[in-house]
Enzyme design. Structure first.
Site, mmCIF file in Angstrom:
data_model
loop_
_atom_site.group_PDB
_atom_site.id
_atom_site.type_symbol
_atom_site.label_atom_id
_atom_site.label_comp_id
_atom_site.label_asym_id
_atom_site.label_seq_id
_atom_site.Cartn_x
_atom_site.Cartn_y
_atom_site.Cartn_z
ATOM 1 C CG ASP A 65 -6.472 -10.670 7.647
ATOM 2 O OD1 ASP A 65 -5.713 -11.485 9.089
ATOM 3 O OD2 ASP A 65 -5.435 -10.546 6.758
ATOM 4 C CB VAL A 73 -1.356 -0.073 1.383
ATOM 5 C CG1 VAL A 73 -2.152 1.342 1.104
ATOM 6 C CG2 VAL A 73 -1.513 -1.046 1.345
#
Length: 941
Positions: free
Chosen positions: A828, A702
């Site tokens: 997650d 990212v």
């Protein structure tokens, strides 16, 4: 003889040439071995974004990125590969670089134990493995690297004890093993590190005392031991290290008294941090003789007695004596005058001054007008009397002014128009009187204004509501009168408005609906009249609404049904009448009260029983239906008018802005195309530069990107977005990408990450490129705040912030599990996937493993192969092949919930031999809560 000399000369020349030839062949062979070792290293590690694409056989290894060679022989001397996202283990192939001087693999994703044969790396001088996930024990064989000068192993997962053998490294200058899971004692052999200048052992789990042998380190300048569990006293020998520049032992269990000559011995000492321990006794008066100290923090200890005189500390920049038992004087007022005068003699460079939470009395300390660089002034929670001096206005750089919980009186001086930078003004719980000065409206950077529990009167100045940065306004428990100014609607960032227990009157203006981020509105115990404006229903972030003990009349607006995050609603003791709205919001609140409104009734039996209201009469119901018909007719007329206006707006050449179903700008944003190219992303991220890398995941990285947008092709501006670029070399990356796209296009919630657009493109090499563009979260993720790289960085969450983050995440999970069709499980959930915006509101992200739950038993999926989630956060049933479920998400949520309050990862070294995080927490008695809790929770108490 001449022939003999000639033969000897020929033999010597031949032997020399033979030696040189063999040496040259040896160097060539060594260079080839180094190149093969580098290629072996490359193939053993994971390399995202082709960071080592230039490492090829057809080029010289000395030209490769991160590799430096010797001028002769092309032997590898330096390997510098930091911030590349490299993963894998440190295998033995690195041991082949026998000419290596520098090894820097910091800020990567290496894990497992170190397998290097350090005995072969005799020339090593620099080792930097900072910020990885390396575990196991620190190898004692490092002691064979006798030329080692720098050893940096901080921010990893090393466990076990510090090897005493490291004490033999006579050339070692820097040793940093902070932020690991090391236990045991500090080796006494470290006292033999005669060249050591920097020793950083902070944030481990050492339980022993500080050995006196460390006082032998005569070259030591930087000594950091904070955040351990050290006990005992600081050895007097440490205070005698004359070269010491920085000493920090904060957040330990050290005790005892400070010696009278504490800072006379180290003449170079500039920073001394002893906060959050159990030191006791009187602060030695000799401390003022340390004229070179710039930062002094003695807060949160058990010091008592009078405040020492600080007049000789001419270089002091930071002074914190808060949360002790210090008093102004023991007998005579003469001493009180002395210490006040002493403060006035401090250096004009002073930036932070804190004597909060002590037993100090007397007048407000004088002489602060000379401290033109002062940023923070904290004298709260004492017993100071008298007025706030007007010369505070001379402090142009003041940002935090805290004088709450004293006995200050008089009027608030009209000084704030001169303060251009304050962000936090807390003057509550005093005896201040008079009016609120209009000049507060000129403090354009103020965020918190707390004047509660004083004796203020007059009206609330309109000027306050011109401060666009204001987020928290508390004027409760005063004697203010008049209406709440209609300008309140101008404050778009306002989160808290509490004006309860005053004498306010008039109507509540409909402009209150403009406070779109408001979370708490408390107008209780006033004389406000008129109807409750329907615009209150636009405050969609509202969690607490208290209008009790006023004179509100008329019906309860139906728009209150829109307040889906409302937790507390109190409308009791007003003059409300009519039917209570039938929205289930009135049943879901933890606290709802409408008592004391005799005209209220309910047409819903469940609501009537819950709120203890009578059933509405039929006549009243018919009257209501008639009113409903009239309103509907008017609504139809208005609707037709709106259709006409809408068609008019669609005439050729007229453009419009899209709005999504939540009333927010559409994901395209203004000027940003729904789909953008690889080139756009490459430009926005500066070719995916390392400084723009903000995170790594299992399937990609990212980046922070700055995109140029335009408004109708005229005006341009920049917008910052987060770009999640997929690593398509990962086998399941594409599956994760489509799963995340499918999930994010079906959901919308304020505590979930919003996807702005996506990118399906070709990169500059002709390969496929896929990325998601999402909101940029300037405050990073929760993991960064719970486990900052540097404990002295100031990154810390208050207990209220942690609670709010937990509520935000729970709200997001509740929405995914109960409000989505079909339900969605995240699979997650962990701190790294909880992102924080500029207001510290939490947003759950990374839906790469998310799953849609089947709605019918016939559609049930078979047991999923593999484990769903991250190690430490996975529900036990997943490990046994169980199906995805909301219960698994709830289990995963419980782990970061515990982490937020004890600051221990589930993979922490202490959780071994069958002990897990939740088992550890369950085994702790209630009276041990303070021992296991994150000590940063109590820094303000």
């Amino acid at each position: 003889m001449e022939h003999l000399h000639f033969l000897l000369l020929v033999f010597t020349i031949f032997q020399t040439r033979l030696y040189l030839g063999m040496s040259k062949m040896g160097c060539l062979e060594g260079a080839r071995a180094d190149k093969e070792a580098l290629l072996s290293f490359k193939f053993q590690v994971t390399v995202p974004q082709n960071a080592l694409s230039g490492w090829t056989r057809n080029s010289s290894h000395c030209t490769w990125y991160g590799v430096s060679c010797s001028s002769k022989g092309s032997r590898v001397q330096s390997l510098h590969l930091s911030w590349l996202g490299l993963g894998g283990t440190l295998g033995p192939q690195l041991s082949n670089f026998t000419f290596l001087h520098t090894l820097n693999l910091s800020h990567n994703l290496f894990h497992g134990q170190i397998q290097l044969e350090f005995s072969r790396l005799q020339l090593l001088q620099q080792i930097d493995l900072k910020n990885n996930f390396i575990n196991g024990t620190i190898p004692a064989i490092l002691s064979t690297c006798h030329n080692l000068e720098t050893l940096r192993l901080e921010e990893n997962r090393f466990s076990g004890k510090l090897p005493p053998e490291l004490g033999s490294l006579q050339k070692l200058k820097t040793l940093s093993v902070s932020i690991n899971n090391l236990t045991g004692s500090i080796p006494r052999t470290f006292g033999n590190l005669s060249s050591l200048t920097s020793l950083n052992l902070a944030r481990n789990q050492s339980l022993a005392e500080i050995p006196s042998e460390l006082g032998c380190l005569r070259n030591l300048q930087y000594f950091q031991l904070s955040g351990n569990h050290l006990t005992g006293e600081i050895p007097s020998s440490v205070y005698n290290v004359s070269s010491l520049f920085f000493l920090s032992v904060t957040q330990n269990n050290l005790g005892g008294k400070l010696p009278n000559d504490i800072v006379q011995a180290p003449p170079n000492l500039r920073q001394l941090y002893l906060a959050q321990n159990s030191f006791e006794g009187i602060v030695p008066g000799s401390i003022s003789n340390a004229s070179g100290i710039e930062y002094l923090d003695l807060s949160m200890n058990r010091f008592h007695g009078p405040v020492p005189l600080f007049g000789n500390m001419k270089k002091l920049i930071w002074l914190n004596l808060g949360s002790n038992f210090l008093s102004s004087t023991t007998a005579l007022n003469f001493q009180l005058i002395d210490y006040l005068t002493s403060f006035a003699n401090l250096s004009s460079n002073l930036q932070h001054f804190c004597i909060a939470n002590n037993l100090l009395t007397g007048s407000f300390p004088q002489g602060f007008d000379k401290f033109h660089n002062l940023i923070s002034l904290s004298i709260e929670q004492n017993a100071f009397t008298g007025e706030i001096p007007k010369n505070i206005a001379k402090l142009k750089k003041l940002q935090s002014f805290s004088v709450f919980q004293n006995m200050l009186s008089g009027e608030i001086p009209d000084i704030f128009g001169n303060l251009t930078q304050p962000s936090d003004d807390q003057m509550d719980n005093n005896k201040l009187s008079g009016k609120i000065p209009n000049s507060l409206g000129f403090c354009q950077q103020i965020e918190t204004l707390n004047l509660t529990s004083n004796r203020l009167n007059g009206s609330i100045p309109n000027e306050i509501f011109r401060v666009s940065s204001l987020t928290n306004l508390n004027l409760s428990h005063n004697k203010l009168w008049g209406p709440l100014p209609s300008e309140v609607g101008n404050l778009k960032q306002l989160q808290v408005v509490d004006v309860s227990d005053n004498q306010l009157s008039g109507n509540l203006a409909a402009s209150i609906g403009g406070c779109v981020t408001l979370q708490l509105l408390n107008l209780s115990k006033n004389n406000i009249s008129g109807g409750i404006p329907g615009s209150v229903g636009k405050l969609t972030s509202l969690e607490v609404l208290d209008l009790s003990f006023n004179k509100f009349s008329g019906p309860i607006p139906r728009d209150l049904e829109n307040l889906q995050y409302l937790k507390k609603l109190n409308l009791s003791f007003n003059h409300l009448e009519g039917e209570v709205p039938k929205g289930k919001v009135f049943l879901n609140l933890s606290l709802t009260s409408v008592q004391g409104n005799n005209g209220l009734c309910s047409g819903d039996q469940e609501i009537a029983r819950y709120l203890e209201l009578p059933q509405c009469k039929t006549r009243a119901i018919k009257r209501y239906h008639l009113l409903k018909i009239l309103v509907s007719a008017a609504g139809v007329t208005l609707f037709l008018c709106l259709i006409f206006c809408f068609l008019w707006a669609l005439r050729p050449g007229k453009k419009k802005n899209k709005v999504d179903k939540d009333g927010e700008p559409s994901p395209s944003l203004k000027g940003l195309l729904p789909m953008i190219s690889y080139s756009d992303i490459r430009l926005a991220t500066s070719n995916f530069a390392a400084e723009n890398l903000i995170g790594k995941g299992g399937f990609g990285s990212v980046y922070k990107g700055s995109f140029i947008t335009s408004d109708n092709g005229a005006n341009t501006s920049n917008i910052t977005l987060a770009v999640k670029a997929l690593d398509l070399q990962q086998s399941k990356a594409l599956q994760s990408f489509f799963a995340e796209c499918e999930t994010l296009r079906n959901i919308r919630h304020r505590n979930l990450m919003k996807i702005i657009t996506s990118c399906f493109s070709i990169d500059h090499k002709g390969d496929q490129f896929k990325a998601l563009l999402m909101e940029f979260m300037p405050s990073g993720n929760l993991d960064r705040w719970l486990y900052p790289e540097d404990m002295e960085s100031g990154l810390s969450l208050s207990s209220l912030q942690r609670l709010n983050i937990a509520i935000d995440v729970a709200s997001a999970m509740e929405y995914l599990h109960n409000d989505c069709e079909p339900p969605i499980v995240h699979c997650d959930l962990k701190p790294a996937n909880v992102l924080l915006d500029e207001n510290m509101a939490a947003h759950v992200g990374d839906f790469g493993l998310a799953r849609f739950l089947p709605q019918h038993p016939s559609q049930e999926e078979s047991s999923t192969i593999g484990v769903k989630g991250s190690i430490g956060y996975i529900a036990p049933e997943y490990g046994l092949g169980g199906k995805s479920s909301t219960s698994g998400d709830v289990y995963s949520f419980g782990i970061p919930l515990l982490e937020m309050f004890i600051a221990k990862r589930p993979t922490d070294g202490m959780f071994k031999e069958g002990l897990s995080l939740n088992q550890f927490e369950s085994a702790v008695d209630s009276d041990q809560a303070f021992e296991i809790a994150d000590p940063r929770l109590f820094k303000d108490f």
